[in-house]
Design an enzyme around this catalytic site. Structure first.
Site, PDB file in Angstrom:
ATOM      1  CG  ASP A  37      -2.166   0.910   0.998  1.00 20.77           C
ATOM      2  OD1 ASP A  37      -2.416   1.332  -0.158  1.00 20.77           O
ATOM      3  OD2 ASP A  37      -2.870   1.198   1.968  1.00 20.77           O
ATOM      4  N   GLY A  38       0.269   2.327  -0.411  1.00 15.89           N
ATOM      5  CA  GLY A  38       0.897   3.634  -0.371  1.00 15.89           C
ATOM      6  C   GLY A  38      -0.112   4.633   0.144  1.00 15.89           C
ATOM      7  CD  GLU A  90      -1.408   2.601  -3.424  1.00 18.13           C
ATOM      8  OE1 GLU A  90      -1.043   1.424  -3.243  1.00 18.13           O
ATOM      9  OE2 GLU A  90      -2.371   3.101  -2.813  1.00 18.13           O
ATOM     10  CG  ASP A 137      -5.332  -0.206  -1.520  1.00 11.04           C
ATOM     11  OD1 ASP A 137      -4.333   0.181  -2.174  1.00 11.04           O
ATOM     12  OD2 ASP A 137      -5.648   0.311  -0.438  1.00 11.04           O
ATOM     13  CG  HIS A 139      -9.467   2.771   3.179  1.00 14.87           C
ATOM     14  ND1 HIS A 139      -8.534   2.971   4.178  1.00 14.87           N
ATOM     15  CD2 HIS A 139      -8.976   3.374   2.075  1.00 14.87           C
ATOM     16  CE1 HIS A 139      -7.533   3.686   3.693  1.00 14.87           C
ATOM     17  NE2 HIS A 139      -7.773   3.940   2.424  1.00 14.87           N
ATOM     18  CG  ASP A 161      -4.273   2.867   4.949  1.00 10.70           C
ATOM     19  OD1 ASP A 161      -3.927   3.588   3.982  1.00 10.70           O
ATOM     20  OD2 ASP A 161      -4.978   3.282   5.885  1.00 10.70           O
TER      21      ASP A 161
END
Length: 161
Positions: free
Chosen positions: A17-18, A57, A79, A136, A146
């Site tokens: 994730d970023g 990301e 994501d 999320h 995250d």
């Protein structure tokens, strides 16, 4: 994570994730790497003072793949539609077009080409399957990544005060 003795010894799951505060702004990246056969997990995160969400990301995926010590079967779980579609759909066309993309019938340079080219080098070392998850949305490892990415850029911002 639990041990899965039925999992292939060369399989790893890479969750990435970023995150960014502002776009551009300070940003963070994170990954969790899981080896199901042994149950071993490792993770890392980092931050940059002025970046974009897409760059973070990509960096999460790059750092995770770069941490692997030998060729593996990798399930990369992200994501980010940008990363997922970029790897599966866009990158083959960009490479064939000299790292150019078509916009309004004209060729333009690919955004973040430095990171896409580095990712391409790393992907070539492994057998990678990309999976997209909704961000999320309660996915445990995605949520953990995250939190790690956000914590990384917040720590960077706090250190600069």
């Amino acid at each position: 994570m639990a041990t899965d003795s039925s999992a292939p010894a060369d399989l790893v799951r890479l969750y990435t994730d970023g995150a960014c505060s502002g776009n551009p702004g300070p940003g963070g990246w994170a990954y969790i790497l899981n080896h199901p056969a042994s149950g071993q997990t490792r993770d890392a995160s980092g931050a940059e003072p002025a970046t974009t969400n897409n760059r973070m990301e990509l960096t999460g995926a790059i750092e995770g793949l770069a941490s692997l010590k030998r060729p593996c079967k990798v399930e990369l779980i992200t994501d980010s539609q940008y990363v997922a579609k970029g790897i599966v759909e866009w990158m083959p066309k960009w490479k064939a077009q000299g790292w150019q993309r078509k916009e309004n019938g004209r060729f333009k340079p690919v955004m973040n080409v430095d990171l896409w080219q580095r990712l391409d080098e790393l992907l070539a070392q492994h057998k990678v399957k990309v999976s997209h998850v909704l961000g999320h949305n309660g996915h445990p490892e995605n949520e953990a990544c995250d939190r790690m990415a956000v914590a990384a850029y917040k720590a960077l911002v706090a250190d600069r005060r």
